[in-house]
Write a protein that holds these residues in place. Structure first.
Motif, PDB file in Angstrom:
ATOM      1  N   TYR A  53       0.833  -1.201   0.000  1.00 52.72           N
ATOM      2  CA  TYR A  53       0.000   0.000   0.000  1.00 52.72           C
ATOM      3  C   TYR A  53       0.868   1.251   0.000  1.00 52.72           C
ATOM      4  O   TYR A  53       1.936   1.293   0.617  1.00 52.72           O
ATOM      5  CB  TYR A  53      -0.912   0.021   1.238  1.00 52.72           C
ATOM      6  N   GLU A  54       0.387   2.260  -0.696  1.00 56.14           N
ATOM      7  CA  GLU A  54       0.998   3.582  -0.668  1.00 56.14           C
ATOM      8  C   GLU A  54      -0.103   4.619  -0.524  1.00 56.14           C
ATOM      9  O   GLU A  54      -1.199   4.461  -1.077  1.00 56.14           O
ATOM     10  CB  GLU A  54       1.804   3.861  -1.936  1.00 56.14           C
ATOM     11  N   GLY A  55       0.189   5.665   0.230  1.00 57.94           N
ATOM     12  CA  GLY A  55      -0.808   6.710   0.401  1.00 57.94           C
ATOM     13  C   GLY A  55      -0.363   7.748   1.401  1.00 57.94           C
ATOM     14  O   GLY A  55       0.811   7.817   1.770  1.00 57.94           O
ATOM     15  N   SER A  70       4.268   4.055   2.926  1.00 57.72           N
ATOM     16  CA  SER A  70       4.446   3.004   1.932  1.00 57.72           C
ATOM     17  C   SER A  70       4.820   1.719   2.646  1.00 57.72           C
ATOM     18  O   SER A  70       5.645   1.727   3.564  1.00 57.72           O
ATOM     19  CB  SER A  70       5.546   3.367   0.927  1.00 57.72           C
ATOM     20  N   THR A  71       4.211   0.618   2.249  1.00 54.56           N
ATOM     21  CA  THR A  71       4.556  -0.691   2.804  1.00 54.56           C
ATOM     22  C   THR A  71       5.294  -1.544   1.777  1.00 54.56           C
ATOM     23  O   THR A  71       5.399  -2.752   1.933  1.00 54.56           O
ATOM     24  CB  THR A  71       3.296  -1.437   3.289  1.00 54.56           C
ATOM     25  N   LYS A  72       5.816  -0.905   0.724  1.00 54.09           N
ATOM     26  CA  LYS A  72       6.564  -1.639  -0.291  1.00 54.09           C
ATOM     27  C   LYS A  72       7.830  -2.219   0.328  1.00 54.09           C
ATOM     28  O   LYS A  72       8.618  -1.492   0.941  1.00 54.09           O
ATOM     29  CB  LYS A  72       6.930  -0.723  -1.456  1.00 54.09           C
ATOM     30  N   PRO A  73       8.060  -3.522   0.196  1.00 52.48           N
ATOM     31  CA  PRO A  73       9.237  -4.145   0.821  1.00 52.48           C
ATOM     32  C   PRO A  73      10.533  -3.466   0.401  1.00 52.48           C
ATOM     33  O   PRO A  73      10.778  -3.223  -0.776  1.00 52.48           O
ATOM     34  CB  PRO A  73       9.176  -5.591   0.304  1.00 52.48           C
ATOM     35  N   GLY A  74      11.345  -3.141   1.393  1.00 50.67           N
ATOM     36  CA  GLY A  74      12.610  -2.475   1.136  1.00 50.67           C
ATOM     37  C   GLY A  74      12.503  -0.975   1.024  1.00 50.67           C
ATOM     38  O   GLY A  74      13.521  -0.281   1.052  1.00 50.67           O
ATOM     39  N   GLU A  75      11.289  -0.456   0.889  1.00 52.23           N
ATOM     40  CA  GLU A  75      11.084   0.990   0.764  1.00 52.23           C
ATOM     41  C   GLU A  75      10.029   1.484   1.750  1.00 52.23           C
ATOM     42  O   GLU A  75       9.382   2.499   1.531  1.00 52.23           O
ATOM     43  CB  GLU A  75      10.669   1.346  -0.667  1.00 52.23           C
TER      44      GLU A  75
END
Length: 245
Positions: free
Chosen positions: A182-184, A198-203
């Motif tokens: 998720y991003e927001g 952001s819950t993007k893995p690594g970021e």
């Protein structure tokens, strides 16, 4: 209790807080920490050729706390493991504890209300975390954007239905067929300030994934959005109170 405003010299802070970045401009001087504009009750000032910044706002934006030790005549800055206020992924899972046996409520003008709550956690520095929906509801309550329904409990003034969707926007994205993130952002009332997640893995930034849940730090979100609140524990009535008085 007196409230004190402390100042630290920018040069000292840069040495202490390596991961922080600052942007200063004249008329007025702005304080920007890791890309986020920090609103201070007393703005940064140039004094005798040096730029002075209120320590409390800077430290709290970085996940630390500031206190005054009268006995030693000292300013005490206590740093948490989170070096970036919009990147809490560095908080390790072992630091979280479940807030057990306490009902989350809000207090408005001295009255207790129920609201659309969620599970709450706290870390080693007593920073409180909850889900995206619960934080969005609290932002809405902080702006008095809610409806009140009557409560059958004579000790509860009412039940709040918050319009949390007005202050948050998230999008589900895909890494693969089965993997999503998720991003927001959370927003303040006029959308002039935002808290990105952001819950993007690594970021990851702005939140921590713990036991499959997205945990958002209440204090960091509210300071970023320039909102005020306090928390208290009422052990007698087993309440975790978020106070908007």
């Amino acid at each position: 209790m007196k409230t004190r405003t402390f100042y630290l010299v920018i040069g000292i802070l840069v040495g202490m807080l390596i991961s922080s970045t600052f942007a200063l401009a004249n008329n007025p001087i702005k304080l920007i920490v890791n890309g986020q504009s920090i609103q201070c009750d007393v703005p940064p000032q140039e004094i005798n050729g040096r730029v002075m910044v209120p320590a409390r706002f800077l430290a709290e934006a970085l996940g630390a706390s500031v206190s005054w030790d009268a006995a030693s005549n000292s300013i005490v800055v206590t740093s948490n493991t989170m070096s970036n206020p919009s990147n809490t992924s560095s908080t390790t899972q072992s630091q979280f504890s479940l807030l057990k046996d306490l009902q989350p409520v809000v207090k408005i003008n001295g009255e207790i209300y129920n609201y659309n709550s969620d599970i709450w956690w706290f870390d080693n520095s007593n920073n409180y975390y909850s889900g995206i929906g619960a934080i969005a509801s609290l932002i809405s309550i902080g702006y008095k954007d809610y409806k009140i329904e009557p409560s059958n409990n004579p000790f509860i003034k009412g039940n709040l239905t918050a319009n949390g969707g007005n202050y948050v926007k998230f999008e589900q994205k895909y890494l693969s067929i089965n993997d999503t993130y998720y991003e927001g952002c959370f927003y303040n009332k006029d959308k002039s300030l935002s808290y990105p997640i952001s819950t993007k893995p690594g970021e990851e930034k702005g939140a921590t994934i713990y036991q499959g849940r997205t945990m958002v730090p209440l204090k960091t979100v509210f300071y970023t959005l320039n909102m005020e609140y306090t928390t208290e524990i009422d052990n007698q009535n087993k309440l975790f109170i978020i106070n908007f008085n």
